[in-house]
Design a protein around this motif. Structure first.
Motif, PDB file in Angstrom:
ATOM      1  N   LEU A   1      -9.158 -21.999  -9.997  1.00  0.00           N
ATOM      2  CA  LEU A   1      -7.999 -22.171 -10.889  1.00  0.00           C
ATOM      3  C   LEU A   1      -7.936 -21.106 -11.982  1.00  0.00           C
ATOM      4  N   SER A   2      -9.059 -20.797 -12.602  1.00  0.00           N
ATOM      5  CA  SER A   2      -9.032 -19.775 -13.655  1.00  0.00           C
ATOM      6  C   SER A   2      -8.751 -18.396 -13.052  1.00  0.00           C
ATOM      7  N   SER A   3      -9.260 -18.131 -11.855  1.00  0.00           N
ATOM      8  CA  SER A   3      -9.024 -16.842 -11.198  1.00  0.00           C
ATOM      9  C   SER A   3      -7.588 -16.722 -10.698  1.00  0.00           C
ATOM     10  N   LEU A   4      -7.035 -17.822 -10.223  1.00  0.00           N
ATOM     11  CA  LEU A   4      -5.627 -17.822  -9.824  1.00  0.00           C
ATOM     12  C   LEU A   4      -4.745 -17.538 -11.042  1.00  0.00           C
ATOM     13  N   SER A   5      -5.067 -18.151 -12.156  1.00  0.00           N
ATOM     14  CA  SER A   5      -4.335 -17.894 -13.402  1.00  0.00           C
ATOM     15  C   SER A   5      -4.469 -16.434 -13.821  1.00  0.00           C
ATOM     16  N   PHE A   6      -5.666 -15.901 -13.697  1.00  0.00           N
ATOM     17  CA  PHE A   6      -5.936 -14.497 -14.035  1.00  0.00           C
ATOM     18  C   PHE A   6      -5.116 -13.565 -13.154  1.00  0.00           C
ATOM     19  N   GLY A   7      -5.067 -13.850 -11.858  1.00  0.00           N
ATOM     20  CA  GLY A   7      -4.282 -13.039 -10.941  1.00  0.00           C
ATOM     21  C   GLY A   7      -2.798 -13.106 -11.247  1.00  0.00           C
ATOM     22  N   LEU A   8      -2.280 -14.313 -11.480  1.00  0.00           N
ATOM     23  CA  LEU A   8      -0.855 -14.479 -11.799  1.00  0.00           C
ATOM     24  C   LEU A   8      -0.482 -13.780 -13.098  1.00  0.00           C
ATOM     25  N   TYR A   9      -1.375 -13.819 -14.059  1.00  0.00           N
ATOM     26  CA  TYR A   9      -1.151 -13.182 -15.357  1.00  0.00           C
ATOM     27  C   TYR A   9      -0.859 -11.688 -15.214  1.00  0.00           C
ATOM     28  N   HIS A  10      -1.424 -11.040 -14.215  1.00  0.00           N
ATOM     29  CA  HIS A  10      -1.236  -9.602 -14.049  1.00  0.00           C
ATOM     30  C   HIS A  10       0.155  -9.226 -13.577  1.00  0.00           C
TER      31      HIS A  10
ATOM     32  N   ASN B   1       1.993  -8.822 -10.798  1.00  0.00           N
ATOM     33  CA  ASN B   1       2.468  -8.208  -9.558  1.00  0.00           C
ATOM     34  C   ASN B   1       1.464  -8.543  -8.464  1.00  0.00           C
ATOM     35  N   TRP B   2       1.895  -8.440  -7.224  1.00  0.00           N
ATOM     36  CA  TRP B   2       1.067  -8.879  -6.110  1.00  0.00           C
ATOM     37  C   TRP B   2      -0.245  -8.114  -5.991  1.00  0.00           C
ATOM     38  N   ILE B   3      -0.194  -6.822  -6.139  1.00  0.00           N
ATOM     39  CA  ILE B   3      -1.404  -6.018  -5.926  1.00  0.00           C
ATOM     40  C   ILE B   3      -2.463  -6.356  -6.969  1.00  0.00           C
ATOM     41  N   GLN B   4      -2.095  -6.307  -8.239  1.00  0.00           N
ATOM     42  CA  GLN B   4      -3.066  -6.655  -9.280  1.00  0.00           C
ATOM     43  C   GLN B   4      -3.409  -8.143  -9.248  1.00  0.00           C
ATOM     44  N   GLY B   5      -2.485  -8.955  -8.772  1.00  0.00           N
ATOM     45  CA  GLY B   5      -2.739 -10.390  -8.682  1.00  0.00           C
ATOM     46  C   GLY B   5      -3.821 -10.727  -7.671  1.00  0.00           C
ATOM     47  N   VAL B   6      -3.727 -10.144  -6.488  1.00  0.00           N
ATOM     48  CA  VAL B   6      -4.741 -10.377  -5.444  1.00  0.00           C
ATOM     49  C   VAL B   6      -6.090  -9.829  -5.911  1.00  0.00           C
ATOM     50  N   TYR B   7      -6.065  -8.621  -6.417  1.00  0.00           N
ATOM     51  CA  TYR B   7      -7.278  -7.970  -6.923  1.00  0.00           C
ATOM     52  C   TYR B   7      -7.871  -8.792  -8.079  1.00  0.00           C
ATOM     53  N   GLY B   8      -7.020  -9.207  -9.008  1.00  0.00           N
ATOM     54  CA  GLY B   8      -7.474  -9.980 -10.159  1.00  0.00           C
ATOM     55  C   GLY B   8      -8.081 -11.319  -9.770  1.00  0.00           C
ATOM     56  N   PHE B   9      -7.514 -11.944  -8.757  1.00  0.00           N
ATOM     57  CA  PHE B   9      -8.060 -13.231  -8.302  1.00  0.00           C
ATOM     58  C   PHE B   9      -9.504 -13.069  -7.843  1.00  0.00           C
ATOM     59  N   PHE B  10      -9.757 -12.099  -6.971  1.00  0.00           N
ATOM     60  CA  PHE B  10     -11.108 -11.925  -6.448  1.00  0.00           C
ATOM     61  C   PHE B  10     -12.093 -11.487  -7.530  1.00  0.00           C
ATOM     62  N   LEU B  11     -11.664 -10.593  -8.406  1.00  0.00           N
ATOM     63  CA  LEU B  11     -12.559 -10.217  -9.508  1.00  0.00           C
ATOM     64  C   LEU B  11     -12.778 -11.388 -10.453  1.00  0.00           C
ATOM     65  N   GLY B  12     -11.758 -12.228 -10.621  1.00  0.00           N
ATOM     66  CA  GLY B  12     -11.893 -13.412 -11.468  1.00  0.00           C
ATOM     67  C   GLY B  12     -12.988 -14.348 -10.980  1.00  0.00           C
ATOM     68  N   VAL B  13     -13.103 -14.500  -9.669  1.00  0.00           N
ATOM     69  CA  VAL B  13     -14.171 -15.344  -9.112  1.00  0.00           C
ATOM     70  C   VAL B  13     -15.537 -14.745  -9.445  1.00  0.00           C
ATOM     71  N   ILE B  14     -15.662 -13.423  -9.330  1.00  0.00           N
ATOM     72  CA  ILE B  14     -16.935 -12.776  -9.664  1.00  0.00           C
ATOM     73  C   ILE B  14     -17.222 -12.892 -11.158  1.00  0.00           C
ATOM     74  N   LEU B  15     -16.197 -12.760 -11.981  1.00  0.00           N
ATOM     75  CA  LEU B  15     -16.380 -12.919 -13.428  1.00  0.00           C
ATOM     76  C   LEU B  15     -16.789 -14.350 -13.778  1.00  0.00           C
ATOM     77  N   ALA B  16     -16.234 -15.322 -13.070  1.00  0.00           N
ATOM     78  CA  ALA B  16     -16.630 -16.725 -13.289  1.00  0.00           C
ATOM     79  C   ALA B  16     -18.102 -16.914 -12.919  1.00  0.00           C
ATOM     80  N   TRP B  17     -18.529 -16.275 -11.828  1.00  0.00           N
ATOM     81  CA  TRP B  17     -19.939 -16.340 -11.442  1.00  0.00           C
ATOM     82  C   TRP B  17     -20.826 -15.721 -12.531  1.00  0.00           C
ATOM     83  N   GLY B  18     -20.412 -14.568 -13.055  1.00  0.00           N
ATOM     84  CA  GLY B  18     -21.186 -13.925 -14.114  1.00  0.00           C
ATOM     85  C   GLY B  18     -21.276 -14.786 -15.353  1.00  0.00           C
TER      86      GLY B  18
END
Length: 150
Positions: free
Chosen positions: A94-103, A105-122
């Motif tokens: 949910l936080s990563s989906l929000s992070f992706g949507l916040y960006h 556009n589709w390209i940064q959104g998809v990229y942001g979602f996956f990085l958001g999951v890694i940031l949540a892990w960190g």
């Protein structure tokens, strides 16, 4: 340091290497995917606005955006709002989906979602300095992309 506190949270280097590698791989992948013109145009428009003034762009990309975005998406949404209620994976998604949507556009959104999951892990896997760890990781991802891709 006099207080005995460390500037960088323990375990920062492996997390920085993981996020930097993911950011570079994601940027490389996003450059080779044949995105439809309407998606690519939206992304290029956002990227052009971001790099308007070099000094301000570097400050925002390496310091301000990581601090503010990690405060909103990891500290508040992931850590405070969702984590206790939904467990790690629910909160991370949910936080990563929000992070992706916040960006925006589709390209940064998809990229942001996956990085958001890694940031949540960190954030989650840090023994202390969770927010600081997420900010360091976010800044490192942005720096790696700037150094390699400009």
């Amino acid at each position: 340091m006099k207080s005995g506190k460390k500037l960088l949270p323990e375990g920062w280097l492996p997390r920085v290497l993981v996020i930097a590698g993911a950011a570079l791989a994601g940027n490389l992948l996003l450059r080779v995917v044949p995105w439809p013109d309407w998606i690519r145009t939206s992304y290029e428009s956002a990227a052009a606005m971001d790099q308007a003034e070099e000094g301000r762009y570097l400050f925002m990309t390496l310091l301000l955006a990581p601090a503010v975005e990690e405060g909103v998406f990891r500290l508040f949404l992931f850590g405070w709002l969702f984590r206790e209620r939904l467990g790690f994976w629910g909160a991370a998604v949910l936080s990563s989906l929000s992070f992706g949507l916040y960006h925006g556009n589709w390209i940064q959104g998809v990229y942001g979602f996956f990085l958001g999951v890694i940031l949540a892990w960190g954030y989650e896997s840090s023994a202390y300095g969770k927010y600081r760890m997420a900010v360091i990781m976010h800044g490192a991802a942005n720096l790696a992309v700037l150094v390699i891709f400009g």
